[in-house]
Design a protein around this motif. Structure first.
Motif, mmCIF file in Angstrom:
data_model
loop_
_atom_site.group_PDB
_atom_site.id
_atom_site.type_symbol
_atom_site.label_atom_id
_atom_site.label_comp_id
_atom_site.label_asym_id
_atom_site.label_seq_id
_atom_site.Cartn_x
_atom_site.Cartn_y
_atom_site.Cartn_z
ATOM 1 N N ASN A 111 51.424 54.465 -21.075
ATOM 2 C CA ASN A 111 51.505 53.072 -20.902
ATOM 3 C C ASN A 111 52.319 52.803 -19.578
ATOM 4 O O ASN A 111 51.941 51.915 -18.847
ATOM 5 N N ASP A 112 53.488 53.443 -19.497
ATOM 6 C CA ASP A 112 54.362 53.045 -18.352
ATOM 7 C C ASP A 112 53.863 53.807 -17.053
ATOM 8 O O ASP A 112 53.877 52.996 -15.991
ATOM 9 N N ILE A 113 53.107 54.898 -17.233
ATOM 10 C CA ILE A 113 52.273 55.416 -15.883
ATOM 11 C C ILE A 113 51.463 54.275 -15.510
ATOM 12 O O ILE A 113 51.246 54.169 -14.486
ATOM 13 N N ALA A 114 50.555 53.861 -16.530
ATOM 14 C CA ALA A 114 49.368 53.068 -15.948
ATOM 15 C C ALA A 114 50.107 51.903 -15.559
ATOM 16 O O ALA A 114 49.478 51.242 -14.775
ATOM 17 N N TRP A 115 51.157 51.372 -15.884
ATOM 18 C CA TRP A 115 51.602 50.215 -15.139
ATOM 19 C C TRP A 115 51.877 50.318 -13.583
ATOM 20 O O TRP A 115 51.780 49.225 -13.193
ATOM 21 N N SER A 119 51.943 47.398 -10.797
ATOM 22 C CA SER A 119 53.182 46.927 -10.103
ATOM 23 C C SER A 119 53.000 47.332 -8.610
ATOM 24 O O SER A 119 52.644 48.000 -8.199
ATOM 25 N N GLY A 120 53.398 46.095 -7.876
ATOM 26 C CA GLY A 120 52.983 46.178 -6.542
ATOM 27 C C GLY A 120 51.565 45.786 -5.862
ATOM 28 O O GLY A 120 51.575 44.987 -4.934
ATOM 29 N N ALA A 121 50.672 46.282 -6.734
ATOM 30 C CA ALA A 121 49.369 45.958 -6.168
ATOM 31 C C ALA A 121 48.700 44.480 -6.409
ATOM 32 O O ALA A 121 48.190 43.900 -5.892
ATOM 33 N N ASN A 122 49.206 44.056 -7.492
ATOM 34 C CA ASN A 122 48.716 42.678 -8.018
ATOM 35 C C ASN A 122 49.422 41.628 -7.061
ATOM 36 O O ASN A 122 48.682 40.901 -6.524
ATOM 37 N N SER A 123 50.643 41.775 -6.782
ATOM 38 C CA SER A 123 51.493 40.512 -5.895
ATOM 39 C C SER A 123 51.024 40.692 -4.559
ATOM 40 O O SER A 123 50.619 39.779 -3.790
ATOM 41 N N ARG A 349 53.134 46.582 2.134
ATOM 42 C CA ARG A 349 53.761 45.547 1.059
ATOM 43 C C ARG A 349 53.956 46.134 -0.531
ATOM 44 O O ARG A 349 54.841 46.074 -1.096
ATOM 45 N N ALA A 350 52.774 46.939 -0.763
ATOM 46 C CA ALA A 350 52.618 47.365 -2.073
ATOM 47 C C ALA A 350 53.383 48.570 -2.043
ATOM 48 O O ALA A 350 53.896 48.586 -3.294
ATOM 49 N N SER A 351 53.881 49.350 -1.120
ATOM 50 C CA SER A 351 54.515 50.421 -1.242
ATOM 51 C C SER A 351 56.102 50.043 -1.323
ATOM 52 O O SER A 351 56.922 50.706 -2.086
ATOM 53 N N ASP A 353 56.829 47.134 -2.464
ATOM 54 C CA ASP A 353 57.066 46.576 -3.800
ATOM 55 C C ASP A 353 57.229 47.739 -4.852
ATOM 56 O O ASP A 353 57.981 47.529 -5.750
ATOM 57 N N SER A 354 56.510 49.003 -4.522
ATOM 58 C CA SER A 354 56.643 49.813 -5.463
ATOM 59 C C SER A 354 58.253 50.726 -5.401
ATOM 60 O O SER A 354 58.605 50.874 -6.308
ATOM 61 N N ALA A 355 58.500 50.329 -4.218
ATOM 62 C CA ALA A 355 59.936 50.794 -3.975
ATOM 63 C C ALA A 355 61.204 50.071 -4.756
ATOM 64 O O ALA A 355 62.001 50.604 -5.713
ATOM 65 N N THR A 356 60.830 48.641 -4.775
ATOM 66 C CA THR A 356 61.637 47.842 -5.847
ATOM 67 C C THR A 356 61.547 48.194 -7.388
ATOM 68 O O THR A 356 62.307 48.234 -8.026
ATOM 69 N N ASN A 357 60.024 48.765 -7.638
ATOM 70 C CA ASN A 357 59.675 49.019 -8.967
ATOM 71 C C ASN A 357 60.387 50.437 -9.400
ATOM 72 O O ASN A 357 60.936 50.370 -10.680
ATOM 73 N N ILE A 358 60.687 51.142 -8.267
ATOM 74 C CA ILE A 358 61.483 52.516 -8.711
ATOM 75 C C ILE A 358 62.999 52.126 -8.943
ATOM 76 O O ILE A 358 63.519 52.646 -9.574
ATOM 77 N N ILE A 359 63.494 51.065 -8.173
ATOM 78 C CA ILE A 359 64.977 50.724 -8.337
ATOM 79 C C ILE A 359 65.205 50.202 -9.821
ATOM 80 O O ILE A 359 65.784 50.203 -10.638
ATOM 81 N N TRP A 360 63.923 49.166 -10.146
ATOM 82 C CA TRP A 360 63.868 48.517 -11.321
ATOM 83 C C TRP A 360 63.859 49.581 -12.615
ATOM 84 O O TRP A 360 64.557 49.302 -13.472
ATOM 85 N N ALA A 361 62.964 50.963 -12.407
ATOM 86 C CA ALA A 361 62.799 51.866 -13.364
ATOM 87 C C ALA A 361 64.038 52.482 -13.780
ATOM 88 O O ALA A 361 64.507 52.840 -14.860
#
Length: 405
Positions: A111-115, A119-123, A349-351, A353-361
């Motif tokens: 589930n987390d991998i699926a997310w 993440s990043g792609a939607n915004s 932008r998506a990448s 956003d993914s970087a910020t999601n790595i920080i979040w993770a």
């Protein structure tokens, strides 16, 4: 006039799909964030084992952030999100079907991998589709309405949880699974990608991922992007505080105040209903107040409200403080995300956003793991108080790290 009318219709379509996705995510979050820990505990698993699983799953997720971000930036945001929703369908179906810890752990990690595919792609998809890049008010409007949609989902999710859990706790995971299968088909049929051109780079996929990762890192560490770095560092501590706090919140209600699980799901719906306009207020703050001032004040208030919530003498006062806190966190979320997207380069932008999601993770994983240990040894209330202290650190980072408005 016809072109302008077509453009407005297209923007409405984009926003309808985008807000619809966030509504569905809100339903999922109302159930998963509030009830997953309680469900795993009800199966007889140890709290440290559960929070360790949650933390490790989040860390594993970080390894997929840049590869999935690259899919969205190079190939297709739509393709990325369809992959995400189908895998989420599979993962929650597995959580519904099985009770063995290690099998559940595998589906939880899936589930987390699926997310990461979403993440990043939607915004990135929505902002680029409506040509919103570099327009603070346009991004703030999109994000605030998105958050309202999510809160509507939280209300519905809380109500669904109230009734379904009263029948059988386990069926809640089947409901989420079916929801994302439906979303998969809707996205496949109706989503369009405009203002986005797939990049035809003559490299294999691994090379493409490394290129996007390098571009993102170079962008973040560039001396002109000090504002972005301060936002990311403050966000790191803010996420730590929120992740640990919301992990412990259900335990305060269920274990300390002896609230039934289905009743707590109802409380989630009530809190969401009472805070449904908070993103709109946050949008006004974003447009009228400066980024630095808003983030510092909101960070200090978050700290004070978490501490007040932790020391609540009753269920009613706890709900009141939680509602006020949710209002305040909405301001932090909208102002912070708007400021971050303004700093982003649209090509990555998506990448980014993914970087910020790595920080979040990473931040979330640390917080959840440490919170599990803290709850086990120091109790729920002391863990919540620590969360308040971390929020104050976040506020100080914004105070000294962001440029004056």
């Amino acid at each position: 006039k016809n072109q302008e009318s077509d453009k407005m219709k297209f923007e409405r379509k984009i926003k309808t799909i985008f807000y619809g996705m966030e509504f569905s995510h809100g339903i999922r979050r109302a159930i998963v964030s509030a009830l997953a820990l309680i469900y795993f505990l009800s199966l007889g698993f140890n709290i440290v084992a559960i929070t360790t699983l949650f933390a490790l799953s989040t860390l594993i997720m970080t390894f997929f952030e840049f590869p999935t971000g690259a899919i969205a930036d190079y190939d297709s945001r739509k393709k990325s999100m369809m992959i995400s929703f189908f895998l989420i369908f599979i993962s929650f179906l597995g959580i519904f079907l099985f009770k063995e810890f290690w099998i559940l752990a595998g589906f939880w990690i899936l589930n987390d991998i699926a997310w990461t595919f979403t993440s990043g792609a939607n915004s990135a998809w929505a902002i680029d589709a409506i040509n919103g890049a570099k327009h603070k008010s346009k991004i703030a409007n999109l994000i605030s309405r998105r958050d309202v949609s999510e809160r509507l989902g939280l209300i519905v999710g809380g109500i669904i949880g109230f009734f379904v859990i009263a029948i059988n706790f386990r069926f809640i995971w089947l409901f989420i699974s079916i929801l994302y299968l439906v979303l998969f088909f809707i996205i496949g049929k109706y989503m369009e990608e405009r203002n986005f051109k797939p990049e035809k780079v003559p490299h294999n996929y691994l090379k493409k991922v490394l290129i996007k990762a390098k571009e993102s890192v170079d962008f973040i560490i560039h001396k002109k992007n000090r504002q972005l770095r301060a936002l990311m560092l403050g966000d790191f501590f803010g996420i730590m505080s929120e992740a640990a706090f919301f992990l412990a919140v259900p335990l305060l209600f269920v274990q300390i105040f002896n609230v039934k699980v289905e009743q707590f799901s109802g409380i989630i719906a009530i809190v969401a209903a009472l805070t449904i306009i908070s993103p709109i207020i946050a949008e006004k703050v974003t447009n009228k107040k400066g980024i630095r001032k808003s983030m510092v004040i909101a960070g200090i208030l978050t700290s004070a409200l978490i501490i007040s919530f932790s020391l609540s003498p009753s269920v009613i006062t706890a709900i009141v403080f939680l509602v006020i806190l949710k209002f305040n966190l909405a301001i932090v979320g909208v102002v912070g995300e708007t400021a971050t997207h303004v700093e982003f380069d649209s090509k990555i932008r998506a990448s980014l956003d993914s970087a910020t999601n790595i920080i979040w993770a990473i931040s979330s994983a640390m917080a959840v793991f440490l919170a599990g240990i803290s709850i086990n040894f120091f109790g729920v209330i002391n863990t919540l108080l620590i969360c308040g202290g971390i929020s104050f650190i976040e506020a100080m980072i914004y105070l000294f790290g962001l440029k004056k408005d």
